[in-house]
Design an enzyme around this catalytic site. Structure first.
Site, PDB file in Angstrom:
ATOM      1  N   ASP A 189      -7.243   6.410 -10.845  1.00  0.00           N
ATOM      2  CA  ASP A 189      -7.268   5.371  -9.817  1.00  0.00           C
ATOM      3  C   ASP A 189      -8.715   5.063  -9.450  1.00  0.00           C
ATOM      4  O   ASP A 189      -9.613   5.146 -10.304  1.00  0.00           O
ATOM      5  CB  ASP A 189      -6.465   5.852  -8.605  1.00  0.00           C
ATOM      6  CG  ASP A 189      -5.692   4.738  -7.937  1.00  0.00           C
ATOM      7  OD1 ASP A 189      -6.343   3.858  -7.346  1.00  0.00           O
ATOM      8  OD2 ASP A 189      -4.452   4.752  -7.999  1.00  0.00           O
ATOM      9  N   HIS A 249      -7.488   3.124  -2.588  1.00  0.00           N
ATOM     10  CA  HIS A 249      -6.190   3.239  -3.252  1.00  0.00           C
ATOM     11  C   HIS A 249      -5.949   4.623  -3.830  1.00  0.00           C
ATOM     12  O   HIS A 249      -4.849   5.189  -3.720  1.00  0.00           O
ATOM     13  CB  HIS A 249      -6.121   2.165  -4.350  1.00  0.00           C
ATOM     14  CG  HIS A 249      -4.760   1.945  -4.925  1.00  0.00           C
ATOM     15  ND1 HIS A 249      -4.319   2.558  -6.074  1.00  0.00           N
ATOM     16  CD2 HIS A 249      -3.745   1.148  -4.503  1.00  0.00           C
ATOM     17  CE1 HIS A 249      -3.100   2.144  -6.347  1.00  0.00           C
ATOM     18  NE2 HIS A 249      -2.723   1.294  -5.414  1.00  0.00           N
ATOM     19  N   SER A 443       2.892   0.609  -6.840  1.00  0.00           N
ATOM     20  CA  SER A 443       1.845   1.639  -6.792  1.00  0.00           C
ATOM     21  C   SER A 443       2.203   2.752  -5.826  1.00  0.00           C
ATOM     22  O   SER A 443       1.722   3.879  -5.965  1.00  0.00           O
ATOM     23  CB  SER A 443       0.506   1.028  -6.344  1.00  0.00           C
ATOM     24  OG  SER A 443      -0.152   0.425  -7.415  1.00  0.00           O
TER      25      SER A 443
END
Length: 797
Positions: A189, A249, A443
């Site tokens: 990520d 994220h 996600s």
């Protein structure tokens, strides 16, 4: 709790492919104007761009001639800037600038024609895109409805807690495991905020795999520091228009999987005791296929650029993708991603990827749709497909991802929104203050599946195949199709958000439901007093989900002696250790077994059951004998397997005679009944029973009679009266089959039932003119012998 400042929808490439799609196959067309769910197709958030090619060659590295050919294929659109080895015979060929995806595709197609090239694909840009059974004191646990939702009640017949709604029901499995600290989940990520208090002690060393300095945002290329510097960008920073604040994220995903839990702060994680490993492959504007593929390999323990992961991951999460492309693009992309995943699987890792948030065809989104990865779709709080979630035959399973568009807010409390909460930061660009933030998207669904896989890994599912099969078995069926959600109005457009539709399963095998894992919480218990010849039975103990058809293995001193729920000790078992192991019948959960405490059988006399001297008739009294070695007194019972006592006898001189009355004889089945002689002991000689014997008896003789006039009309149907055992007998109300014959020709089949009193009126077919010989054959009774009635001769006129 910090309220969500925005919701993140990760862009993913997906579309609907024909079932069984393999590389090189075609995919079904997705309409340009409408999405598969209805409503307009969501425009791609990021244009299709590539910074070079990825080629597999017949040589160790690309030759100078191949590089020159690539340069020629680009023409005026760009130049080859260099090459670098990616994996065995696979290398990147970098351009001096980013080009459009179709330009890279054309160049790849020309290069692939060379004899020294196996395949060539563009190096594309990807982006991020009631009370629980175990309660945690984390301040935001109550609003983590993806873990456990108190707002719904499930069917108590499912043998799971009576609530949890359409969450993954993680607290159900927490009763068995919260994961092992030796299990590592890699998060490919944007990197991680290592100082987040809810991740303290939860992180193992990771790596930064970004090679492009402009994308990296930290001033350098690949190194051992996966810290997330922020992935913000301003207008003009990327090859596409737009700007974005930092998403944090990677930290959000890591928090979902393994945030510190039960610490009276923040959130609870799916797998509280496991470790996470940040592998940074996404930065400013996104990340490229080559870096992501290397990250996949390094995470699993493959040596990359001389670096080997000291703590290889068992599970790798990829909450990333590109926008849906063509079937050809998908097939080309999967050449690379499947190759990287196969290397990682050989090291023992599985790969979980988000199916994408375009409301479109999941079968054209990579890497999720590639065969070596597990593709995860998103569902809403009500168990339907989230409006943004891609759908298609390549989706393997779904998990909650939030859906504030369809199921937005219940009342005025924003904490009740259908949203996923995890860890982040309030900083718009650089770090500012740690916070709990809310996002929605596939996600967010993927790390719930990755966390579930980590829990299963801790239960002993060690290989990728075992782990994948167990994960696929840990789902509940999608809710029944709803007419309301088949035409759910969102703005001016109706959407079909059902996961089930005639002939299609759009959201995978089911909804992740960890209450479905068939893992025992307590050991089974052996019931019964250990005695030679007397049955020992099994109580299953408690389970997260009790298997409907468990398997049993009885062992005596470690050697298998039985596989039924009941075990009958023999004289050979005296003084030995007896245990029973219970396991689920579901093959995916087979290893989740538990073994009882051991017991032993005391010494006892040898008992034998003898007789009768002749085969008795059903319902008639008969006599058996029992011998008890060394006994001078005491009683013996004749018992069925179920424990019913059919007769008793008193031992004298080591022998007892047991009389079975007519009433007791009626409890037996002529085909055979299992009986044993149970010696009750005499104070000096211990209890014991004989080996079981099957005693058979003769069926009763049938008495079938008929009644029918000697003359019948051809214009009507005559009635034949049949009586079986016409005199009151043991079976005045028999059951069985009646076959009616006219000579040798069978003309009718029917049955007689116990409620008919032994009689049956049968309407015969219309008979032709002439003489007929009518008889009835009675059969299929467990207690009465099959036989014919007498022949009745009649005339039809």
């Amino acid at each position: 709790m910090t309220s969500a400042r925005r919701s993140l929808t990760v862009a993913v490439a997906t579309s609907v492919v024909l079932a069984g799609l393999t590389v090189g196959a075609s995919a079904e067309t997705v309409p340009d104007v409408r999405s598969p769910k209805g409503g307009p197709v969501k425009p791609a958030e990021v244009p299709d761009v590539a910074k070079g090619l990825i080629v597999k060659t017949t040589t160790a590295t690309p030759s100078d001639a191949l590089l020159a050919a690539t340069d020629d294929a680009l023409g005026a659109k760009g130049e080859v800037a260099g090459d670098d080895r990616l994996m065995a015979r696979v290398s990147t060929v970098d351009f001096d600038e980013v080009v459009a995806g179709d330009v890279a595709e054309d160049a790849a197609a020309k290069v692939a024609e060379r004899a020294d090239v196996v395949w060539a694909v563009p190096n594309r840009l990807r982006q991020v895109g009631t009370q629980a059974p175990v309660v945690k004191n984390d301040s935001d646990f109550a609003v983590q409805r993806s873990l456990w939702n108190t707002g719904y009640t499930t069917n108590p017949q499912l043998n799971v807690p009576s609530n949890g709604g359409y969450s993954i029901k993680a607290p159900s499995l927490w009763r068995a495991t919260e994961g092992l600290s030796s299990t590592v989940v890699a998060v490919i990520d944007t990197g991680i905020l290592p100082g987040h208090p809810d991740l303290a002690g939860k992180i193992v060393p990771g790596r930064d795999m970004i090679t492009n300095l402009a994308t990296a945002g930290d001033g350098n290329g690949r190194d051992s520091d996966p810290t997330d510097p922020g992935d913000w960008y301003d207008e003009g920073d990327c090859t596409f228009r737009g700007s974005s604040a930092s998403s944090w994220h990677g930290t959000f995903v890591a928090g979902q999987i393994a945030a510190a839990t039960n610490n009276a702060a923040g959130i609870a994680a799916v797998a509280p005791n496991v470790k996470v490993q940040a592998v940074r492959a996404l930065g400013t504007c996104g990340g490229y296929d080559s870096d992501i593929a290397d990250a996949m390999r390094w995470a699993a323990g493959v040596t990359v650029d001389g670096s080997t992961n000291p703590t290889p991951a068992a599970v790798v999460n990829l909450s990333l993708a590109g926008s849906p492309g063509t079937a050809t693009q998908r097939n080309d992309d999967c050449l690379l991603y499947n190759a990287a995943a196969r290397e990682g699987k050989a090291k023992g890792a599985i790969y979980v990827a988000s199916a994408g948030n375009d409301g479109a065809n999941a079968n054209r989104v990579t890497p999720a749709s590639c065969s070596e990865l597990i593709s995860v779709g998103a569902t809403s709080i009500n168990g339907f497909s989230a409006i943004y979630s891609n759908i298609g035959s390549t989706v393997d399973l779904s998990a909650p991802g939030g859906d504030t568009t369809v199921d937005a807010v219940r009342g005025s409390d924003s904490s009740k929104r259908d949203i996923i909460w995890s860890l982040g930061d309030t900083g718009q660009k650089a770090r500012s203050a740690y916070a709990v933030i809310g996002y929605e998207g596939t996600s967010m669904a993927a790390p719930q599946v990755a966390g579930a896989a980590a829990l299963l890994h801790g239960l002993g599912f060690a290989t990728p195949t075992e782990l994948t099969n167990a994960l696929y078995a840990s789902v509940s069926p999608f809710r029944a199709r709803s007419g309301a959600y088949a035409k759910k109005a969102v703005g001016p457009d109706p959407y079909d958000l059902n996961c089930t539709s005639p002939g299609r399963q759009w959201c995978g095998r089911g909804l992740l439901d960890l209450s479905r894992v068939q893992v025992p919480l307590t050991a089974p218990v052996i019931n019964g007093t250990p005695t030679v010849g007397e049955p020992l039975t099994t109580s299953l103990g408690t389970w997260v989900r009790t298997p409907s058809a468990p398997t049993y293995v009885w062992k005596v001193d470690g050697a298998t002696r039985g596989t039924e729920s009941t075990y009958w000790p023999t004289a050979d078992d005296i003084g030995r250790s007896i245990t029973v192991t219970v396991a689920p019948s579901t093959s995916a959960f087979k290893r989740l077994s538990k073994t009882s405490a051991a017991l032993s059988v005391p010494d006892g006399p040898e008992v034998a059951l003898n007789g009768p001297t002749a085969t008795p008739t059903y319902g008639s009294p008969f006599t058996l004998t029992a011998t008890v070695q060394g006994a001078s007194g005491g009683a013996v019972e004749l018992r069925t397997d179920g424990g019913t006592v059919l007769g008793t006898g008193v031992v004298a001189g080591g022998k007892a005679t047991i009389a079975v009355s007519a009433a007791s004889a009626r409890r037996l089945v002529p085909a055979g009944s299992s009986l044993r002689a149970a010696y009750l002991g005499d104070g000096t000689t211990a209890k014991a029973s004989s080996p079981r014997r099957t005693i058979t008896s003769r069926k009763l003789a049938a008495k079938v009679s008929t009644s029918l006039g000697s003359r019948v009309r051809t214009t009507s149907r005559a009635t034949l009266e049949v009586r079986v055992l016409e005199s009151p007998d043991l079976f005045a109300n028999p059951t069985g089959e009646l076959r009616v014959y006219d000579g040798t020709k069978r003309i009718l089949i029917t049955r007689i039932y116990s409620n008919s009193g032994g009689t049956k009126s049968i309407r015969l077919p219309q008979l032709k003119k002439g003489t007929h010989r009518i008889k009835v054959y009675f059969k299929d009774s467990d207690y009465i012998a099959s036989t014919y009635s007498a022949v009745r001769t009649i005339t039809a006129s």
